[in-house]
Enzyme design. Structure first.
Site, PDB file in Angstrom:
ATOM      1  N   GLN A 172       0.815  -1.214   0.000  1.00 60.05           N
ATOM      2  CA  GLN A 172       0.000   0.000   0.000  1.00 60.05           C
ATOM      3  C   GLN A 172       0.846   1.260   0.000  1.00 60.05           C
ATOM      4  O   GLN A 172       0.537   2.230  -0.697  1.00 60.05           O
ATOM      5  CB  GLN A 172      -0.930   0.018   1.218  1.00 60.05           C
ATOM      6  CG  GLN A 172      -2.231  -0.711   1.041  1.00 60.05           C
ATOM      7  CD  GLN A 172      -3.183  -0.477   2.197  1.00 60.05           C
ATOM      8  OE1 GLN A 172      -3.166   0.568   2.846  1.00 60.05           O
ATOM      9  NE2 GLN A 172      -4.027  -1.454   2.478  1.00 60.05           N
ATOM     10  N   PRO A 199      -5.209  -6.352   5.044  1.00 60.77           N
ATOM     11  CA  PRO A 199      -5.711  -7.148   3.912  1.00 60.77           C
ATOM     12  C   PRO A 199      -4.875  -8.409   3.713  1.00 60.77           C
ATOM     13  O   PRO A 199      -3.646  -8.357   3.725  1.00 60.77           O
ATOM     14  CB  PRO A 199      -5.543  -6.204   2.708  1.00 60.77           C
ATOM     15  CG  PRO A 199      -5.327  -4.841   3.275  1.00 60.77           C
ATOM     16  CD  PRO A 199      -4.703  -5.037   4.614  1.00 60.77           C
ATOM     17  N   ASP A 364     -10.753   2.975   1.504  1.00 58.88           N
ATOM     18  CA  ASP A 364      -9.632   3.840   1.870  1.00 58.88           C
ATOM     19  C   ASP A 364      -8.425   3.622   0.977  1.00 58.88           C
ATOM     20  O   ASP A 364      -7.625   4.534   0.750  1.00 58.88           O
ATOM     21  CB  ASP A 364      -9.240   3.634   3.337  1.00 58.88           C
ATOM     22  CG  ASP A 364      -8.691   2.242   3.607  1.00 58.88           C
ATOM     23  OD1 ASP A 364      -7.466   2.112   3.750  1.00 58.88           O
ATOM     24  OD2 ASP A 364      -9.481   1.280   3.680  1.00 58.88           O
ATOM     25  N   GLN A 365      -8.289   2.410   0.409  1.00 59.44           N
ATOM     26  CA  GLN A 365      -7.134   2.123  -0.451  1.00 59.44           C
ATOM     27  C   GLN A 365      -7.213   2.863  -1.789  1.00 59.44           C
ATOM     28  O   GLN A 365      -6.188   3.045  -2.453  1.00 59.44           O
ATOM     29  CB  GLN A 365      -7.033   0.616  -0.699  1.00 59.44           C
ATOM     30  CG  GLN A 365      -6.759  -0.195   0.554  1.00 59.44           C
ATOM     31  CD  GLN A 365      -6.553  -1.672   0.239  1.00 59.44           C
ATOM     32  OE1 GLN A 365      -5.644  -2.043  -0.498  1.00 59.44           O
ATOM     33  NE2 GLN A 365      -7.399  -2.521   0.785  1.00 59.44           N
ATOM     34  N   HIS A 387     -11.030   4.861   8.439  1.00 61.88           N
ATOM     35  CA  HIS A 387      -9.816   4.793   7.616  1.00 61.88           C
ATOM     36  C   HIS A 387      -9.973   5.645   6.349  1.00 61.88           C
ATOM     37  O   HIS A 387      -9.041   6.338   5.940  1.00 61.88           O
ATOM     38  CB  HIS A 387      -9.515   3.344   7.223  1.00 61.88           C
ATOM     39  CG  HIS A 387      -8.693   2.594   8.227  1.00 61.88           C
ATOM     40  ND1 HIS A 387      -9.231   2.086   9.376  1.00 61.88           N
ATOM     41  CD2 HIS A 387      -7.371   2.288   8.265  1.00 61.88           C
ATOM     42  CE1 HIS A 387      -8.285   1.491  10.081  1.00 61.88           C
ATOM     43  NE2 HIS A 387      -7.144   1.598   9.423  1.00 61.88           N
TER      44      HIS A 387
END
Length: 432
Positions: A172, A199, A364-365, A387
């Site tokens: 990430q 994750p 959020d990613q 998040h």
């Protein structure tokens, strides 16, 4: 220009737009507005200096001119909102991409063990290496760090926290940086591939990867060894291709669920029966609400491709419009396998019920990619997580991206359906 002024970051204007033979550099103390950030910088007089480095980092006439290390850093409070690793990852990635120093203080101040943990430090060191930068305060337990980035360089980079820290979280923080390198990058990431509170690598490959590719991101992910708590020992190699710029994405039509599949696994010394029990329970729970689809959850016993012992399950649902959702859970000592399967199934169903286009873990990613993209992105989602709120806050603090979150009003919307919209800043890769 005096020696004391070297190392600062200045706002500059090209004297000649055609050949850029020199720059006018502000070195005084009047206030001005940084063109990339919404923070203020100090300006007074202009001095003409020879061009030694030019790097476009924001569309428009203005460019940022870096004169060595030791720049004045943008401040970020690491204790706000989510108050954990999320702030570190988004802040470090944007610092690397935008080429501006960042100082993060009060890191994880509200946690039971404040400061950097090995996995956070490993992520920051990885970003530092990718951008040939400098990291001050980079020790386990540190509550304040300063990252001073240099040029983003292609090549091979390795991160190994020597723990079961999440490989997915290392990806990430590093993937966005590698997109703006001067060539392909190879990221060797070690630690936990299936770790709690992060994750699973299966989620990264099966859910995150195909969706982030809609922005124009292209990377391969080679899972060489799975690693579990507490030993870690997993290894993933991600090969990342650079981009010229990211494209905006619109995901506002969920469509119907067309496929449900997954994997239920055990590794090490744990009995294969656990995998079957998790899959059986998960299938039974999902069929209570979705009766007309075949549910294909494979059961696996990993031996050669795993370091340590562990068990878990991930279940993935795909829609007719290309949306992907997942529910997952990991086994723990003293927790029955059927409870693990039940938790994963309920998580998947929860993320399908709100009729959004992404699940609560993808939200959020995607924020950072929305902020960097050239244009307006719109994503339909369920309840906006803390998040996600944190990622939006950091992105707006460190770029000129503008986010809005509104309730969806169409006939398919539930009380928990929202639209996240972002006007991205269109960061371009200076090497293209």
């Amino acid at each position: 220009m005096s020696q004391s002024e070297l190392g600062n970051t200045y706002r500059v204007q090209p004297v000649s737009k055609s050949e850029y033979p020199s720059f006018l550099v502000s070195t005084g103390c009047e206030r001005g507005i940084n063109p990339l950030y919404e923070s203020e910088i100090r300006l007074r007089r202009w001095e003409q200096v020879p061009l030694t480095e030019k790097r476009r980092i924001f569309p428009g006439e203005w460019e940022m001119f870096h004169i060595g290390p030791g720049q004045t850093a943008v401040e970020m409070d690491g204790s706000i909102m989510e108050g954990g690793g999320q702030i570190l990852r988004v802040t470090a990635a944007l610092s690397c991409i935008n080429g501006a120093s960042i100082r993060i203080h009060k890191i994880r101040a509200g946690r039971s063990t404040p400061g950097l943990r090995p996995q956070h430090l490993s992520g920051l060191e990885l970003v530092r290496d990718i951008c040939c930068g400098n990291l001050e305060g980079g020790t386990v337990g540190s509550t304040e760090v300063t990252l001073t980035p240099g040029k983003i360089k292609a090549g091979k980079h390795t991160a190994d926290p020597q723990t079961a820290g999440s490989v997915g979280l290392l990806l990430q923080v590093s993937l966005p940086c590698a997109l703006y390198a001067d060539g392909p990058s190879e990221l060797c990431l070690k630690g936990g591939t299936n770790a709690d509170m992060a994750p699973q690598i299966d989620y990264t490959i099966k859910v995150f990867k195909p969706i982030v590719e809609k922005f124009g991101v292209h990377f391969d992910c080679d899972l060489r060894m799975r690693g579990y708590y507490p030993k870690g020992g997993g290894e993933v190699v991600a090969k990342v291709n650079p981009v010229s710029e990211l494209s905006p994405v619109t995901m506002t039509e969920r469509g119907t669920i067309t496929k449900i599949y997954g994997r239920s696994f055990v590794a090490g010394v744990l009995p294969y029966k656990l995998a079957k029990d998790m899959a059986t329970t998960a299938t039974r729970v999902i069929r209570r609400e979705i009766k007309d689809l075949y549910i294909n959850i494979q059961t696996l016993q990993e031996k050669d491709m795993a370091c340590g012992s562990g068990n878990g399950i991930i279940i993935i649902a795909e829609s007719s419009t290309g949306c992907i959702f997942a529910g997952s859970a990991l086994g723990k000592k003293g927790v029955y396998a059927d409870k693990v399967g039940f938790e994963a199934a309920e998580m998947l169903l929860r993320n399908i019920r709100h009729n959004g286009c992404v699940d609560e873990f993808l939200q959020d990613q995607l924020i950072l990619f929305m902020a960097l993209a050239n244009g307006t992105s719109r994503i339909r989602t369920g309840p906006v997580t803390l998040h996600t709120q944190t990622a939006i806050h950091v992105a707006e603090q460190l770029t000129q991206a503008k986010f809005t979150v509104t309730k969806a009003e169409d006939e398919n919307a539930s009380n928990d359906t929202y639209i996240i919209e972002c006007q991205g800043v269109g960061v371009t890769n200076p090497h293209f």
